[in-house]
Design a protein around this motif. Structure first.
Motif, PDB file in Angstrom:
ATOM      1  N   GLN A  10      -7.827  -8.046   0.230  1.00 50.04           N
ATOM      2  CA  GLN A  10      -6.852  -8.708  -0.640  1.00 50.04           C
ATOM      3  C   GLN A  10      -5.802  -7.723  -1.140  1.00 50.04           C
ATOM      4  O   GLN A  10      -4.608  -8.046  -1.220  1.00 50.04           O
ATOM      5  CB  GLN A  10      -7.566  -9.361  -1.827  1.00 50.04           C
ATOM      6  N   ILE A  11      -6.237  -6.521  -1.494  1.00 45.53           N
ATOM      7  CA  ILE A  11      -5.311  -5.497  -1.973  1.00 45.53           C
ATOM      8  C   ILE A  11      -4.371  -5.071  -0.852  1.00 45.53           C
ATOM      9  O   ILE A  11      -3.158  -4.940  -1.054  1.00 45.53           O
ATOM     10  CB  ILE A  11      -6.088  -4.286  -2.532  1.00 45.53           C
ATOM     11  N   GLN A  12      -4.920  -4.876   0.331  1.00 44.90           N
ATOM     12  CA  GLN A  12      -4.087  -4.477   1.464  1.00 44.90           C
ATOM     13  C   GLN A  12      -3.033  -5.540   1.781  1.00 44.90           C
ATOM     14  O   GLN A  12      -1.907  -5.213   2.160  1.00 44.90           O
ATOM     15  CB  GLN A  12      -4.975  -4.217   2.684  1.00 44.90           C
ATOM     16  N   PHE A  66      -0.011  -5.309  -0.480  1.00 48.92           N
ATOM     17  CA  PHE A  66       0.885  -4.193  -0.170  1.00 48.92           C
ATOM     18  C   PHE A  66       0.971  -4.008   1.351  1.00 48.92           C
ATOM     19  O   PHE A  66       0.832  -2.890   1.859  1.00 48.92           O
ATOM     20  CB  PHE A  66       0.395  -2.912  -0.852  1.00 48.92           C
ATOM     21  N   SER A  67       1.183  -5.096   2.055  1.00 49.19           N
ATOM     22  CA  SER A  67       1.131  -5.097   3.525  1.00 49.19           C
ATOM     23  C   SER A  67       2.183  -4.197   4.166  1.00 49.19           C
ATOM     24  O   SER A  67       2.001  -3.726   5.296  1.00 49.19           O
ATOM     25  CB  SER A  67       1.281  -6.523   4.051  1.00 49.19           C
ATOM     26  N   LYS A  68       3.290  -3.949   3.468  1.00 43.01           N
ATOM     27  CA  LYS A  68       4.337  -3.101   4.028  1.00 43.01           C
ATOM     28  C   LYS A  68       3.969  -1.621   3.975  1.00 43.01           C
ATOM     29  O   LYS A  68       4.594  -0.800   4.643  1.00 43.01           O
ATOM     30  CB  LYS A  68       5.652  -3.339   3.281  1.00 43.01           C
ATOM     31  N   ASN A  69       2.978  -1.293   3.155  1.00 44.91           N
ATOM     32  CA  ASN A  69       2.561   0.101   3.022  1.00 44.91           C
ATOM     33  C   ASN A  69       1.407   0.363   3.997  1.00 44.91           C
ATOM     34  O   ASN A  69       0.255   0.052   3.709  1.00 44.91           O
ATOM     35  CB  ASN A  69       2.131   0.381   1.582  1.00 44.91           C
ATOM     36  N   LYS A  70       1.731   0.933   5.156  1.00 49.03           N
ATOM     37  CA  LYS A  70       0.734   1.130   6.211  1.00 49.03           C
ATOM     38  C   LYS A  70      -0.224   2.284   5.921  1.00 49.03           C
ATOM     39  O   LYS A  70      -1.274   2.394   6.539  1.00 49.03           O
ATOM     40  CB  LYS A  70       1.434   1.372   7.557  1.00 49.03           C
ATOM     41  N   LYS A  71       0.126   3.134   4.972  1.00 45.91           N
ATOM     42  CA  LYS A  71      -0.740   4.272   4.626  1.00 45.91           C
ATOM     43  C   LYS A  71      -1.323   4.100   3.221  1.00 45.91           C
ATOM     44  O   LYS A  71      -1.569   5.076   2.520  1.00 45.91           O
ATOM     45  CB  LYS A  71       0.047   5.577   4.715  1.00 45.91           C
ATOM     46  N   LEU A  86       2.835   4.569  -7.949  1.00 45.84           N
ATOM     47  CA  LEU A  86       1.878   3.877  -8.812  1.00 45.84           C
ATOM     48  C   LEU A  86       1.733   2.448  -8.301  1.00 45.84           C
ATOM     49  O   LEU A  86       2.731   1.772  -8.027  1.00 45.84           O
ATOM     50  CB  LEU A  86       2.367   3.865 -10.260  1.00 45.84           C
ATOM     51  N   PHE A  87       0.489   1.997  -8.174  1.00 47.57           N
ATOM     52  CA  PHE A  87       0.197   0.644  -7.712  1.00 47.57           C
ATOM     53  C   PHE A  87      -0.515  -0.119  -8.831  1.00 47.57           C
ATOM     54  O   PHE A  87      -1.418   0.417  -9.475  1.00 47.57           O
ATOM     55  CB  PHE A  87      -0.687   0.668  -6.468  1.00 47.57           C
ATOM     56  N   ILE A 146      -1.086 -10.451  -8.472  1.00 48.02           N
ATOM     57  CA  ILE A 146       0.269  -9.946  -8.268  1.00 48.02           C
ATOM     58  C   ILE A 146       0.172  -8.439  -8.057  1.00 48.02           C
ATOM     59  O   ILE A 146      -0.469  -7.734  -8.834  1.00 48.02           O
ATOM     60  CB  ILE A 146       1.165 -10.238  -9.482  1.00 48.02           C
ATOM     61  N   GLY A 147       0.799  -7.954  -7.004  1.00 52.01           N
ATOM     62  CA  GLY A 147       0.800  -6.524  -6.729  1.00 52.01           C
ATOM     63  C   GLY A 147       2.198  -5.951  -6.841  1.00 52.01           C
ATOM     64  O   GLY A 147       3.148  -6.518  -6.293  1.00 52.01           O
ATOM     65  N   ILE A 148       2.358  -4.866  -7.572  1.00 53.76           N
ATOM     66  CA  ILE A 148       3.645  -4.182  -7.658  1.00 53.76           C
ATOM     67  C   ILE A 148       3.422  -2.695  -7.443  1.00 53.76           C
ATOM     68  O   ILE A 148       2.343  -2.156  -7.727  1.00 53.76           O
ATOM     69  CB  ILE A 148       4.360  -4.415  -9.006  1.00 53.76           C
ATOM     70  N   GLU A 149       4.426  -2.047  -6.915  1.00 51.94           N
ATOM     71  CA  GLU A 149       4.347  -0.596  -6.729  1.00 51.94           C
ATOM     72  C   GLU A 149       5.703   0.020  -7.019  1.00 51.94           C
ATOM     73  O   GLU A 149       6.739  -0.644  -6.953  1.00 51.94           O
ATOM     74  CB  GLU A 149       3.916  -0.254  -5.307  1.00 51.94           C
TER      75      GLU A 149
END
Length: 215
Positions: free
Chosen positions: A93-95, A98-103, A130-131, A141-144
């Motif tokens: 779910q977390i991945q 932030f699907s655009k962050n491959k690392k 920071l995530f 909701i995920g923000i970075e």
């Protein structure tokens, strides 16, 4: 036994009021002043809950009867089974958030006591990112964003307590979409998210910020 009904930020309110009463007990001899403080503390606790059953309210009101540090600590410990945990969340779910962050580097979820978490957060030191993952109206909701230590203490936007701060800068959608145009919102927040989660007593500022930068 009543089902869990105390969220982390509400538990922090209770802890803060317990500390306030104890400080008054140590420093004030006037019993009328003490009784006023006890009454005000109970009121502050009850107001932190939008709804309470009669039994739940009676349980919380017990704080006004204690005299010793042992009484208060025992009370706080006895409330822990009633803590409403942060909603279950998986690595997948977390991945996805932030699907655009491959690392993407994610903390060990198994090592976190989610009873004491209002918002899930971690820092990727190598990337200065920071995530934050926050549960809102049945979804996450995920923000970075970029995080920059200030090496100074001040008041955190999220918990409104005086702690070591970092500047958190989050890119947002510009009013006029363009490859060369972007907007950003920055705020000072706690450098240590665990300290922040232990201090936050109201989710208003946190939610306002998250919703303002949500993509």
């Amino acid at each position: 036994m009543s089902k869990p009904f105390i969220r982390n930020h509400q538990y922090n309110v209770i802890k803060k009021q317990a500390e306030f009463i104890q400080n008054t007990l140590r420093n004030v001899a006037d019993r009328s002043v003490l009784e006023t403080v006890r009454y005000r503390s109970v009121t502050n606790i009850i107001e932190a809950f939008p709804y309470l059953t009669e039994n739940q309210q009676k349980m919380l009101e017990q704080i006004s009867t204690f005299e010793t540090a042992y009484d208060f600590q025992r009370y706080l410990t006895e409330l822990e089974p009633y803590l409403e945990s942060y909603p279950p969340i998986t690595l997948q779910q977390i991945q996805k958030l932030f699907s655009k962050n491959k690392k993407l580097k994610v903390p060990d979820l198994g090592s976190i006591d989610f009873r004491f978490v209002t918002y899930l957060s971690w820092v990727d030191i190598a990337a200065n990112r920071l995530f934050i993952v926050y549960p809102f109206e049945g979804q996450f909701i995920g923000i970075e964003g970029k995080i920059t230590p200030t090496n100074k203490k001040g008041y955190c936007l999220f918990c409104n307590r005086h702690h070591e701060l970092a500047f958190f800068l989050v890119k947002t959608k510009p009013a006029i979409p363009s490859p060369d145009n972007y907007a950003a919102i920055g705020q000072y927040v706690c450098m240590d998210n665990q300290v922040c989660n232990q201090s936050i007593t109201d989710t208003g500022s946190l939610e306002k910020f998250i919703l303002s930068v949500r993509k």
